[in-house]
Design an enzyme around this catalytic site. Structure first.
Site, PDB file in Angstrom:
ATOM      1  N   SER A   1       0.870  -1.179   0.000  1.00  0.00           N
ATOM      2  CA  SER A   1       0.000   0.000   0.000  1.00  0.00           C
ATOM      3  C   SER A   1       0.908   1.229   0.000  1.00  0.00           C
ATOM      4  O   SER A   1       1.961   1.222  -0.640  1.00  0.00           O
ATOM      5  CB  SER A   1      -0.925  -0.044   1.215  1.00  0.00           C
ATOM      6  OG  SER A   1      -1.697   1.128   1.284  1.00  0.00           O
TER       7      SER A   1
ATOM      8  N   TYR B   1      -4.684   7.901  -6.974  1.00  0.00           N
ATOM      9  CA  TYR B   1      -3.668   6.927  -6.533  1.00  0.00           C
ATOM     10  C   TYR B   1      -3.661   6.801  -4.997  1.00  0.00           C
ATOM     11  O   TYR B   1      -3.771   5.676  -4.473  1.00  0.00           O
ATOM     12  CB  TYR B   1      -2.287   7.296  -7.081  1.00  0.00           C
ATOM     13  CG  TYR B   1      -1.186   6.503  -6.438  1.00  0.00           C
ATOM     14  CD1 TYR B   1      -0.974   5.166  -6.788  1.00  0.00           C
ATOM     15  CD2 TYR B   1      -0.385   7.060  -5.443  1.00  0.00           C
ATOM     16  CE1 TYR B   1       0.025   4.419  -6.158  1.00  0.00           C
ATOM     17  CE2 TYR B   1       0.609   6.313  -4.819  1.00  0.00           C
ATOM     18  CZ  TYR B   1       0.805   5.003  -5.178  1.00  0.00           C
ATOM     19  OH  TYR B   1       1.784   4.251  -4.549  1.00  0.00           O
TER      20      TYR B   1
ATOM     21  N   LYS C   1      -4.715   3.391  -2.625  1.00  0.00           N
ATOM     22  CA  LYS C   1      -3.900   2.800  -1.562  1.00  0.00           C
ATOM     23  C   LYS C   1      -4.673   2.757  -0.238  1.00  0.00           C
ATOM     24  O   LYS C   1      -4.500   1.853   0.574  1.00  0.00           O
ATOM     25  CB  LYS C   1      -2.600   3.587  -1.421  1.00  0.00           C
ATOM     26  CG  LYS C   1      -1.730   3.512  -2.676  1.00  0.00           C
ATOM     27  CD  LYS C   1      -1.013   2.193  -2.774  1.00  0.00           C
ATOM     28  CE  LYS C   1      -1.037   1.526  -4.104  1.00  0.00           C
ATOM     29  NZ  LYS C   1      -0.344   0.251  -4.173  1.00  0.00           N
TER      30      LYS C   1
END
Ligand SMILES: NC(=O)c1ccc[n+]([C@@H]2O[C@H](COP(=O)([O-])OP(=O)(O)OC[C@H]3O[C@@H](n4cnc5c(N)ncnc54)[C@H](OP(=O)(O)O)[C@@H]3O)[C@@H](O)[C@H]2O)c1
Length: 322
Positions: free
Chosen positions: A163, A200, A204
């Site tokens: 992550s 993005y 995560k």
């Protein structure tokens, strides 16, 4: 200051020990963190090491590079091809894991991307398909092999998802979408274009939420997720401007140092199940995840994600349970 301290001062443990007898799979291992993690596993004697990459040519180049810089020999590393932009490819890859590997001790689900512009892959914006839906589809599809490994060899395998500490940058306005519509709002090109810079980091954060949901059951294998820190890699290849190069110059960890977090998480046991690891320690993710509304949001996201996975492969989400 915490970020700067973490980047410039914190020392991460150099991976040691023996991985002899172990089978390790690392996705996204032709470059970046995945490749350096694979190099560590090769150096430490893993018996079988699968570079899971979307380009066989790039994978073969990484294999040759790792073989030439370690003494792993020519019979340890294999290059296999999943493309996480395609559910069919993920399913084929997982089927090969199931049929062709005797065991899987460590699975680093590391492949990921950070798109600058909106693209579609399968039924989502591409970042969401690759980083979230395909990553958890793959996790669900390979968990039976990890459970089989646990029973046959009396070990506790680990599936570690890369992550990011960058998840803290996601303000996640789509969380206020009506019931059952969080993913569709994230995927909506009009809604997401206003906050696309967050896509993005949000992907995560969704990984962290999902790992916490998996952690509520104990399937007998460990599933955790990692913040590798801000590292040199090709992740920003799609970005332009001076911001990332400058940040990298002053603050980035080397790819090798960042990759240590992948080995660390891949080698941890039940105490890390469902947890988020930063600087090679169990850590707390952002307030959106841990705050008063985090649990309800986690439940909503898990219902939507598992529904997506069931649409792709009916019955697959049962694999997240014991
Ligand atoms: N670098 C950082 O600062 C940082 C910080 C936090 C988290 N991360 C996470 O670390 C992981 C590794 O990234 P990295 O920094 O090492 O970046 P990278 O150098 O760009 O490596 C990403 C890897 O993922 C693969 N990949 C991308 N899309 C794929 C797809 N559709 N199917 C299969 N593989 C795909 C890439 O393959 P190709 O080369 O073929 O595209 C590459 O092997 C990612 O999950 C990223 O989010 C990185």
């Amino acid at each position: 200051m915490g970020f700067v301290y973490s980047q410039l001062v914190v020392q991460l443990p150099y991976p040691t020990g023996s991985y002899a007898g172990k089978t390790v799979v690392v996705t996204g291992s032709n470059t970046g963190l995945g490749k350096e993690a694979a190099r560590h596993y090769a150096r430490l004697g893993a018996s079988r090491l699968i570079l899971a990459v979307r380009s066989i040519d790039k994978g073969n180049a990484a294999k040759a590079d790792i073989e030439s810089t370690t003494s792993c020999g020519k019979n340890v590393i294999e290059v296999w091809q999943p493309d996480l932009g395609s559910y069919a490819s993920v399913k084929d890859f997982a089927a090969n894991i199931s049929s062709d590997l005797e065991r899987v001790d460590i699975f680093n689900a590391n492949a990921g991307l950070a798109r600058k512009k909106y693209h579609t892959a399968e039924d989502n914006e591409e970042t969401i398909t690759v980083n979230v839906v395909s990553t958890f589809l793959l996790a669900a599809l390979v968990l039976p092999k990890l459970k089989e490994t646990m029973k046959r060899f009396n070990v506790r395998p680990t599936l570690a998802i890369t992550s990011s500490g960058g998840h803290t940058f996601a303000k996640f306005p789509q969380k206020d979408a009506p019931e059952g519509q969080i993913f569709s709002t994230i995927n909506d090109p009009n809604a997401s274009s206003k906050v696309f810079a967050e896509q993005y980091p949000l992907s995560k954060m969704l990984e962290i939420f999902a790992v916490r949901s998996v952690g509520e059951n104990d399937p007998g294998v460990t599933v955790n997720c990692i913040d590798p820190g801000f590292c040199e890699s090709e992740l920003a290849r799609d970005q332009d401007g001076i911001f990332f190069p400058l940040m990298k110059f002053f603050l980035a960890r080397t790819t090798e140092k960042g990759s240590r977090t992948l080995i660390h998480a891949g080698s941890r046991g039940s105490q890390t199940h469902g947890k988020y690891l930063s600087n090679c320690k169990i850590a707390e993710p952002s307030d959106i995840v841990t705050g008063p509304e985090g649990k309800k949001l986690q439940e909503r996201l898990w219902i939507e994600l598992t529904q997506k996975l069931e649409n792709i492969q009916p019955g697959v989400t049962a694999n997240f349970r014991a």
